[in-house]
Write a protein that holds these residues in place. Structure first.
Motif, PDB file in Angstrom:
ATOM      1  N   GLU A 126     -13.852  -5.815  32.095  1.00  0.00           N
ATOM      2  CA  GLU A 126     -12.905  -7.285  31.319  1.00  0.00           C
ATOM      3  C   GLU A 126     -13.901  -8.167  29.841  1.00  0.00           C
ATOM      4  N   VAL A 127     -14.845  -7.901  30.784  1.00  0.00           N
ATOM      5  CA  VAL A 127     -16.080  -8.398  29.631  1.00  0.00           C
ATOM      6  C   VAL A 127     -16.051  -7.274  28.454  1.00  0.00           C
ATOM      7  N   ALA A 128     -16.188  -6.292  28.060  1.00  0.00           N
ATOM      8  CA  ALA A 128     -16.066  -5.874  27.101  1.00  0.00           C
ATOM      9  C   ALA A 128     -14.290  -5.840  26.235  1.00  0.00           C
ATOM     10  N   LYS A 129     -13.581  -5.978  27.067  1.00  0.00           N
ATOM     11  CA  LYS A 129     -12.336  -6.026  26.348  1.00  0.00           C
ATOM     12  C   LYS A 129     -11.918  -7.772  25.623  1.00  0.00           C
ATOM     13  N   LYS A 130     -12.826  -8.737  25.727  1.00  0.00           N
ATOM     14  CA  LYS A 130     -12.892 -10.142  25.746  1.00  0.00           C
ATOM     15  C   LYS A 130     -13.326  -9.809  24.708  1.00  0.00           C
ATOM     16  N   ILE A 131     -14.287  -9.231  24.465  1.00  0.00           N
ATOM     17  CA  ILE A 131     -15.604  -9.263  23.030  1.00  0.00           C
ATOM     18  C   ILE A 131     -14.990  -7.882  21.905  1.00  0.00           C
ATOM     19  N   ARG A 132     -13.885  -7.209  22.723  1.00  0.00           N
ATOM     20  CA  ARG A 132     -13.122  -6.696  21.464  1.00  0.00           C
ATOM     21  C   ARG A 132     -12.434  -7.397  20.851  1.00  0.00           C
ATOM     22  N   ASN A 133     -11.368  -7.780  21.479  1.00  0.00           N
ATOM     23  CA  ASN A 133     -10.469  -9.409  21.350  1.00  0.00           C
ATOM     24  C   ASN A 133     -10.712  -9.834  20.591  1.00  0.00           C
ATOM     25  N   LYS A 134     -11.603 -10.643  21.135  1.00  0.00           N
ATOM     26  CA  LYS A 134     -12.477 -11.560  19.801  1.00  0.00           C
ATOM     27  C   LYS A 134     -13.210 -11.260  18.608  1.00  0.00           C
ATOM     28  N   LEU A 135     -12.983 -10.169  18.458  1.00  0.00           N
ATOM     29  CA  LEU A 135     -14.193  -9.360  17.489  1.00  0.00           C
ATOM     30  C   LEU A 135     -12.623  -8.709  16.426  1.00  0.00           C
ATOM     31  N   GLU A 136     -11.190  -8.316  17.222  1.00  0.00           N
ATOM     32  CA  GLU A 136     -10.158  -8.042  16.360  1.00  0.00           C
ATOM     33  C   GLU A 136     -10.294  -6.449  16.432  1.00  0.00           C
ATOM     34  N   ILE A 137     -10.878  -5.835  16.673  1.00  0.00           N
ATOM     35  CA  ILE A 137     -11.091  -4.237  16.547  1.00  0.00           C
ATOM     36  C   ILE A 137     -10.600  -3.909  17.470  1.00  0.00           C
ATOM     37  N   PRO A 138     -10.189  -2.020  17.287  1.00  0.00           N
ATOM     38  CA  PRO A 138      -9.515  -1.423  18.154  1.00  0.00           C
ATOM     39  C   PRO A 138     -10.213  -0.760  18.932  1.00  0.00           C
ATOM     40  N   LEU A 139      -9.546  -0.158  19.992  1.00  0.00           N
ATOM     41  CA  LEU A 139     -10.248   0.288  20.610  1.00  0.00           C
ATOM     42  C   LEU A 139     -11.342   1.463  20.407  1.00  0.00           C
ATOM     43  N   PHE A 140     -10.912   2.243  19.615  1.00  0.00           N
ATOM     44  CA  PHE A 140     -11.890   3.314  19.087  1.00  0.00           C
ATOM     45  C   PHE A 140     -11.682   2.911  17.728  1.00  0.00           C
ATOM     46  N   PHE A 141     -12.903   1.684  17.787  1.00  0.00           N
ATOM     47  CA  PHE A 141     -12.866   1.566  15.788  1.00  0.00           C
ATOM     48  C   PHE A 141     -13.598   2.704  15.220  1.00  0.00           C
ATOM     49  N   GLN A 142     -14.716   3.461  15.527  1.00  0.00           N
ATOM     50  CA  GLN A 142     -15.258   4.261  14.609  1.00  0.00           C
ATOM     51  C   GLN A 142     -14.516   5.482  14.117  1.00  0.00           C
ATOM     52  N   SER A 143     -13.172   6.182  14.529  1.00  0.00           N
ATOM     53  CA  SER A 143     -12.016   6.727  14.229  1.00  0.00           C
ATOM     54  C   SER A 143     -11.563   5.814  12.728  1.00  0.00           C
ATOM     55  N   GLN A 144     -12.197   4.276  12.410  1.00  0.00           N
ATOM     56  CA  GLN A 144     -11.560   3.674  11.350  1.00  0.00           C
ATOM     57  C   GLN A 144     -12.338   3.447  10.441  1.00  0.00           C
ATOM     58  N   ALA A 145     -13.083   3.093  11.005  1.00  0.00           N
ATOM     59  CA  ALA A 145     -14.566   2.672  10.024  1.00  0.00           C
ATOM     60  C   ALA A 145     -15.011   4.080   9.537  1.00  0.00           C
ATOM     61  N   ASP A 146     -15.413   3.940   8.336  1.00  0.00           N
ATOM     62  CA  ASP A 146     -16.655   5.110   7.099  1.00  0.00           C
ATOM     63  C   ASP A 146     -18.382   4.793   8.080  1.00  0.00           C
ATOM     64  N   ASN A 147     -18.019   3.867   7.836  1.00  0.00           N
ATOM     65  CA  ASN A 147     -19.755   2.888   7.688  1.00  0.00           C
ATOM     66  C   ASN A 147     -18.729   2.021   9.348  1.00  0.00           C
ATOM     67  N   PRO A 148     -19.391   2.447  10.979  1.00  0.00           N
ATOM     68  CA  PRO A 148     -18.882   1.744  11.989  1.00  0.00           C
ATOM     69  C   PRO A 148     -20.292   0.707  11.520  1.00  0.00           C
ATOM     70  N   ASN A 150     -21.310  -1.545   9.312  1.00  0.00           N
ATOM     71  CA  ASN A 150     -20.842  -2.026   8.125  1.00  0.00           C
ATOM     72  C   ASN A 150     -20.051  -3.201   8.642  1.00  0.00           C
ATOM     73  N   TYR A 151     -18.690  -2.409   9.303  1.00  0.00           N
ATOM     74  CA  TYR A 151     -17.390  -2.677  10.069  1.00  0.00           C
ATOM     75  C   TYR A 151     -17.923  -3.711  10.684  1.00  0.00           C
ATOM     76  N   LEU A 152     -18.811  -3.230  12.017  1.00  0.00           N
ATOM     77  CA  LEU A 152     -18.763  -4.004  13.081  1.00  0.00           C
ATOM     78  C   LEU A 152     -19.753  -5.702  12.996  1.00  0.00           C
ATOM     79  N   ARG A 153     -20.777  -5.101  11.617  1.00  0.00           N
ATOM     80  CA  ARG A 153     -21.423  -5.845  11.430  1.00  0.00           C
ATOM     81  C   ARG A 153     -20.275  -7.175  10.378  1.00  0.00           C
ATOM     82  N   ASP A 154     -19.288  -7.020   9.904  1.00  0.00           N
ATOM     83  CA  ASP A 154     -18.459  -7.659   9.383  1.00  0.00           C
ATOM     84  C   ASP A 154     -17.574  -8.461  10.600  1.00  0.00           C
ATOM     85  N   LYS A 155     -17.445  -7.840  11.070  1.00  0.00           N
ATOM     86  CA  LYS A 155     -16.221  -8.236  12.748  1.00  0.00           C
ATOM     87  C   LYS A 155     -17.315 -10.136  13.144  1.00  0.00           C
TER      88      LYS A 155
END
Length: 370
Positions: A126-148, A150-155
């Motif tokens: 539940e916590v993982a899901k809520k953090i993901r929602n707060k960051l507005e990132i997809p479940l498998f964000f690595q598949s969409q980010a060239d540089n995970p 940098n991507y995560l840091r911006d989020k």
């Protein structure tokens, strides 16, 4: 150029220094006038005092004292479990981040609602899901980010958390940070939580630490993180919980089950995490047996040197790119804003950011989100 400094602050640090007042008087001209406020020291004189009493100059610029209480952080290292053995480099880096945090707290008005929102008794999925929602990132964000990373840091930046990277103390190449000592730490605050990542770590290590420290903010505990990636975290309930949430954000069970593979090398590359994390996940999801898990971790540990960055590993890229990467963009905007509104001088700004004129100019020209 002389500066208005707070005499209470100056007196506090001078009187609490390891060096006696009488000795200090022989080394610093006009010390008594500075302490009484009769004279204002120049920046160089202030730096000189800071050096002699062994505190970061930035502390003397603040209008209130910070007790650099390194003990506020839980500290675990491979060899020792005591903060008293922390290196000067680690202490100075924490102090530098505390100066930045104090500055930000004066600039920011609103509180963040997610700091300490969960406890270790929450459901980790539940916590993982809520953090993901707060960051507005997809479940498998690595598949969409060239540089995970940098991507995560911006989020993470977007939700109000400040993230700094460095592999040395400020700009001092003679004072490298040791990845064997720590991989990162978090300084909690309701207005300006700060995550610091040791840039000497591997890229997968930095990504793991970034998420790990973020989860600490949501759970509301501070610590210095240093577990070289063996993935076996049995110290205490908090760490076990934080790591479960971290692993679920980085390598979600749903995706692992969908990929239906037990090839840890393949999965580690997919999720941009270390094989240790993957092997642990495979065990938790009953994809491998306990025995297989122990065998694989033993093999990985025997080859651990491959996963550890060499101490000499460069931070890559030019000084310009590196300084832009190291300094949190949002933080720098607050500094520029304070300069533009005459709340602080340029000299104060260099000091709070921890760069000289050249570094400051590079950051000013950074523009949007590089």
């Amino acid at each position: 150029m002389s500066m208005r400094i707070d005499t209470n602050t100056l007196n506090y640090y001078v009187h609490n220094a390891q060096i006696s007042l009488s000795v200090l008087r022989t080394k610093i001209n006009n010390l008594d006038q500075f302490l009484s406020g009769e004279k204002q020291p120049t920046f160089n004189q202030l730096s000189e005092i800071a050096k002699k009493i062994n505190v970061p100059t930035g502390l003397l610029l603040l209008n209130k004292t910070i007790d650099i209480d390194i003990k506020r952080l839980d500290f675990r290292t491979l060899e020792s479990d005591s903060i008293d053995e922390a290196s000067e480099e680690l202490r100075d880096t924490i102090a530098e981040m505390e100066v930045k945090q104090e500055f930000l707290k004066n600039e920011i008005t609103e509180n963040l609602d997610f700091v300490g929102q969960f406890s270790i008794d929450s459901n980790f999925l539940e916590v993982a899901k809520k953090i993901r929602n707060k960051l507005e990132i997809p479940l498998f964000f690595q598949s969409q980010a060239d540089n995970p990373l940098n991507y995560l840091r911006d989020k993470i930046n977007d939700i109000g958390v400040f993230v700094f990277f460095n592999g040395k103390v400020k700009d001092n190449t003679h004072r490298p940070l040791s990845v064997k000592e720590f991989r990162g730490f978090v300084l909690l605050d309701h207005k300006a939580p700060i995550i610091f990542i040791n840039q000497k770590d591997t890229k997968t290590g930095q990504l793991f630490t970034l998420v790990h420290e973020l989860v600490h903010i949501f759970v509301g505990t501070e610590e210095i993180f240093n577990i070289v990636d063996t993935g076996d975290y049995q110290f205490d309930r908090t760490e076990a919980f934080i790591n479960k949430v971290t692993a679920e954000i980085l390598a979600p069970r749903e995706i692992i089950l969908k990929l239906n593979s037990t090839d840890s090398n393949f999965l580690a590359r997919k999720f941009k995490v270390s094989e240790f994390v993957i092997v642990r996940r495979l065990l938790e999801l009953n994809k491998i047996t306990r025995e297989e898990y122990l065998n694989r971790t033993r093999d990985l540990e025997e080859n651990l040197e491959r996963f550890l960055p060499s101490e000499s590993e460069s931070n890559g890229g030019s000084y310009t790119n590196n300084i832009r990467f190291r300094v949190d963009n949002k933080f720098f905007k607050y500094v520029m804003n304070a300069v533009n509104h005459d709340r602080i001088s340029y000299t104060d700004a260099f000091n709070i950011v921890g760069v000289g004129f050249k570094g400051y100019k590079i950051l000013m020209n950074r523009g949007g989100n590089d």
